[in-house]
Structures are given as C-alpha cells and as structure tokens.
Design an enzyme around this catalytic site. Sequence first.
Site, PDB file in Angstrom:
ATOM      1  N   ASP A   1      -3.658 -32.447 -16.805  1.00 31.68           N
ATOM      2  CA  ASP A   1      -3.557 -32.234 -18.262  1.00 31.68           C
ATOM      3  C   ASP A   1      -2.896 -30.907 -18.632  1.00 31.68           C
ATOM      4  OD1 ASP A   1      -4.826 -34.651 -18.550  1.00 31.68           O
ATOM      5  OD2 ASP A   1      -6.818 -33.779 -18.888  1.00 31.68           O
TER       6      ASP A   1
ATOM      7  N   HIS B   1       7.225 -28.935   0.708  1.00 30.79           N
ATOM      8  CA  HIS B   1       6.012 -28.595   1.448  1.00 30.79           C
ATOM      9  C   HIS B   1       4.908 -28.076   0.530  1.00 30.79           C
ATOM     10  CE1 HIS B   1       3.852 -26.304   4.811  1.00 30.79           C
ATOM     11  NE2 HIS B   1       3.899 -27.546   5.232  1.00 30.79           N
TER      12      HIS B   1
ATOM     13  N   ASP C   1      -5.768  -4.386   0.348  1.00 27.44           N
ATOM     14  CA  ASP C   1      -6.694  -3.455  -0.311  1.00 27.44           C
ATOM     15  C   ASP C   1      -7.744  -4.166  -1.158  1.00 27.44           C
ATOM     16  OD1 ASP C   1      -5.394  -1.319   0.842  1.00 27.44           O
ATOM     17  OD2 ASP C   1      -4.144  -0.889  -0.907  1.00 27.44           O
TER      18      ASP C   1
ATOM     19  N   LYS D   1       1.835 -27.900  -1.861  1.00 26.58           N
ATOM     20  CA  LYS D   1       0.635 -28.720  -2.047  1.00 26.58           C
ATOM     21  C   LYS D   1      -0.004 -28.316  -3.378  1.00 26.58           C
ATOM     22  CE  LYS D   1       0.786 -27.393   2.627  1.00 26.58           C
ATOM     23  NZ  LYS D   1       1.429 -28.468   3.265  1.00 26.58           N
TER      24      LYS D   1
ATOM     25  N   HIS E   1      -5.353 -23.730   9.390  1.00 27.80           N
ATOM     26  CA  HIS E   1      -4.197 -24.061   8.572  1.00 27.80           C
ATOM     27  C   HIS E   1      -4.104 -23.203   7.315  1.00 27.80           C
ATOM     28  CE1 HIS E   1      -1.576 -27.109   6.319  1.00 27.80           C
ATOM     29  NE2 HIS E   1      -0.930 -26.900   7.446  1.00 27.80           N
TER      30      HIS E   1
ATOM     31  N   LYS F   1      -3.356 -20.077   4.776  1.00 22.35           N
ATOM     32  CA  LYS F   1      -2.340 -19.042   4.590  1.00 22.35           C
ATOM     33  C   LYS F   1      -2.909 -18.032   3.605  1.00 22.35           C
ATOM     34  CE  LYS F   1       0.226 -22.808   5.800  1.00 22.35           C
ATOM     35  NZ  LYS F   1      -0.308 -24.189   5.889  1.00 22.35           N
TER      36      LYS F   1
END
Length: 485
Positions: free
Chosen positions: A410, A403, A230, A405, A223, A225
């Site tokens: 603080d 979507h 480089d 996350k 899952h 991404k």
Amino acid sequence: MTIEQILAYIIPILVWMVTITITLRLIIKKQSVPTMLSWLIVIYVFPVVGILAYLIFGEINLGKHRAVMFEQLKPKYMNWFNRLSHCDNLVNTQTNLLYRPIFDLANQRLGVPCILGNELHILDTPESIMRSIIHDINQAEKSINMVFYIWSAKGLVNEVTQALINARQRGVAIHILLDSVGSRAFLKSTECQVMRDNGIEVTETLHVNLFRMFFNRIDLRQHRKIIVIDNQISYTGSMNMVDPKFFKKDSNVGEWIDIMVRINGPVSAVLNGLHAWDWEIETRIKLPLEEPDCPLLPLEQNNSHAVQILATGPCFPDDLMVQSLAIAIFSARKSIVITSPYFVPSHNIAEALRIAALRGVEVSIIIPKENDSLMVHWASRTFFDDLLAAGVKIYHFNQGLLHTKSMLIDNRLALVGTVNMDMRSFLLNFEVTMVVEDPAFANEISLLHEGYIKNSALIDYAQWRKRSVYQRIIEKLFFLFSPLL
C-alpha cells in the site's frame, strides 16, 4: 558363504531399514506435505543417493557446538534486546502504527522491539553504495562490524578494503564475519591475509568440510549483509561485498542489480547486537553492546520512522519469516509489489498472493528474466499459472539479474533485506529483514520499483498458456524438488 554373498544379503537389508526409518521420520516430522513428498520421491526413486542426500541435507542440524552456544547466549542477548523495550524515547507503544500486527508478531516471537526515529535512504547503484560505505568508514571513530555472505576482492571492493585498513591504523576496532561457502575464495586469498596482517579481524563462519557434513548440514549459510559503524550508522540489504562489474561475469545473466539501505539512528544498535551474537557464537569472544542514546529524527503524528528488525534462521523462531510475509500480504488493501531473484515460495505465501489479487489488491511480482539457478528458473514458473489467472502481474526484468529482495504494501509498509522468496531463505539461511513503516522511505521503494518495471516485460497470460507441453513437463519436474531448493 563368501563375504561377497553375505554383503549381497546385508546391504539391501540395511538400505531398506534406513529407508523405512527415514520414511517414518518424514511422516512424524513437523514439515509441509510437499517437502515430505519430495524427499520420499528422491529416496525411493534413487535409493542410495537419496538416503545419502537426506542424511546430509534432510535435517536442519546446526551442529551440537553451535546449537549449544546459541542457547547459552540466548538469555544474554534477549535480555539486552528487552532492555531496549524499556527505553521510552526509542519505543513508544502509543504510536499509531497502521500495520501494528506485523510489529507485534516480531516483538512477541523474537523479543526485538520496533525502534523509532531512524533516518533511512535507499542506495541503488554500486557506485553510490560503495562511495557511501567508504565515506562512513572514513568517519568511523570506535568500531566497524560487518557480516557478509560473499566478499570478492575486485574493483570498488578494494577501495573499501583500503578504507578499512586506514580506519584500523587510526585505532578503529574492526570485526568482519564471512560465510565459509560464499566467501571461500576470498578467505584463502592474499587480500584477506593483508587485512588480517593490518589488524582487521576476519572470521570464517559455518565452516564446511567433508568431515562435518555428516554431523551438521553443510548448506546452512550465513546470508546476512550487515555493516554497523560506531553503533549509529548501519547498512543492510541485498548486496554482497562485491563489485557487479567483476562479479560472476561467466554466468551470462548480466550485472547483478542490488540495493542497500543506509540507516542513521538507534535501530543500528539492534543490527550491532545481531553481529555481536553471531561473533560470540563463532569466536567465544564478547563484543561491547551499547544502548543507543535517542531517536535521530523527531516522532511526528503520522510518521514515527519505525523500523523492526527480523532475524531469522536455524534456532530462531520457526516460520517467523513466512508468518511475517503472510501478515503483510493479508494486510494489503490496495497494492503489493515484490522483487526477488528466486521466486519459489511456500504454498501458503503463493496462495496468500493469489487471494490478495482475487480480493482486488493490485499484486505485482518482479523477477529476473535470466537466472543463475537453472532449477529455480524452471521451478518458479510452476506458480505462474494460478497467479496470472488470479490477476497477479508478473514482470520479467531484462537489464541483469535483479537481486533486490523487497516487498511494498500500500505504498506505506516496506520489507527490505536478504530474504529471497524461497524455502531456503525461509528455513535454512541466517537472514535479516527490516520492516519499515515510514511514508518517505516507502516512496523511495516505490520509485525504485517503478524503475524496475520500466526495464521489465509484463507476462501476457494468454501467451503464457500457449507454452509447449515440453516446457510444462520440465516445470513440473523441477517443481517436485522446489521444497528442497
């Protein structure tokens, strides 16, 4: 006796023997009580279906080959991550991190150090994300490494593909790792074949088929991404390689709202190391590992641009994500803001949020009003009563499927990545999260959250308590299965 009569005696006996065996396994297995009870309900209410479901989904079984490869390669990659810990120009143990416990936990349990001196920026529209990625691909000189759950060849993604083909033609090595389930359609497409024909290495990971389902779990997913260019420029966040204008238009939830973080700095090498580890497990081919040279940004008295990478999933340290979230929540003194498309947390995390609100911390949770998962939509509502009663603010985002996350503590500590606030992300998926202590980056996250709240409706607790008995029953029924989602 006929064969039919013999089978009529044997089959029920076998079913009960398997049921008792699974029951004993559930009792002695290290897991939460709600998860154990959920499985027991499924197995005893739906005996045959429940047993088959447990045999396929009940154990976190990575598969013998993959588990062996992971353990064989672990010393190599742990040694490499450990070498980064001795680079004084990258890891300054004297830096005064206000939220040091969460960084220490990750370093002790995962062996990956907190890396200083990184430049970070939030990209929060599909156009800005894709254009930035394309620009950096066009500047690539040596390597481009990617990991995605979903790759869908439509819209702006086709421009990314063309940029990759152009990069490969000028000699850039490109390695793309795609999840077997999330990218199933693309992996069988002519677009994927064109990329391979042009020398781009595209590899399918965590293969799924009917034969494998009885030997390893088919719902353990890659899952993450990640893009690393480089060894210096990298991206991670919630967005798959999709164009929201074309993605899941039949789900009736609106466009998916995502972010990616563009990183310029030495922590990109850590993400590159994770990609190389995943790649070698899948292909047995080694990719070069290079240590970063120096921090991109100078280390200041009140800002070290510190980034900690959390890699979680099967074979990685148990409960690391839950422990990290709990430390972050309990460290909050003023405010906590969370965004997640799927909010079905563990009891520990839900209770930590409730306690934070009770001790005076302003806790805000932003989730999409409409969800592409019916089970999650109803199961998440079960948590609302206790949270709202404690003073937690819950917002329903109404401009698409949120979507993103993220968690902001603080207005100083930020957690951003691929982890949903649910048990699947906590236990089953291979995920990546970046923990950042950086005032400038936290300010970007704060502005992002303000924008989400402006497009959301605050749930009124008094009105919420008036919902029908029918709705409450549905919520409880789906909640029974929440540990299995």
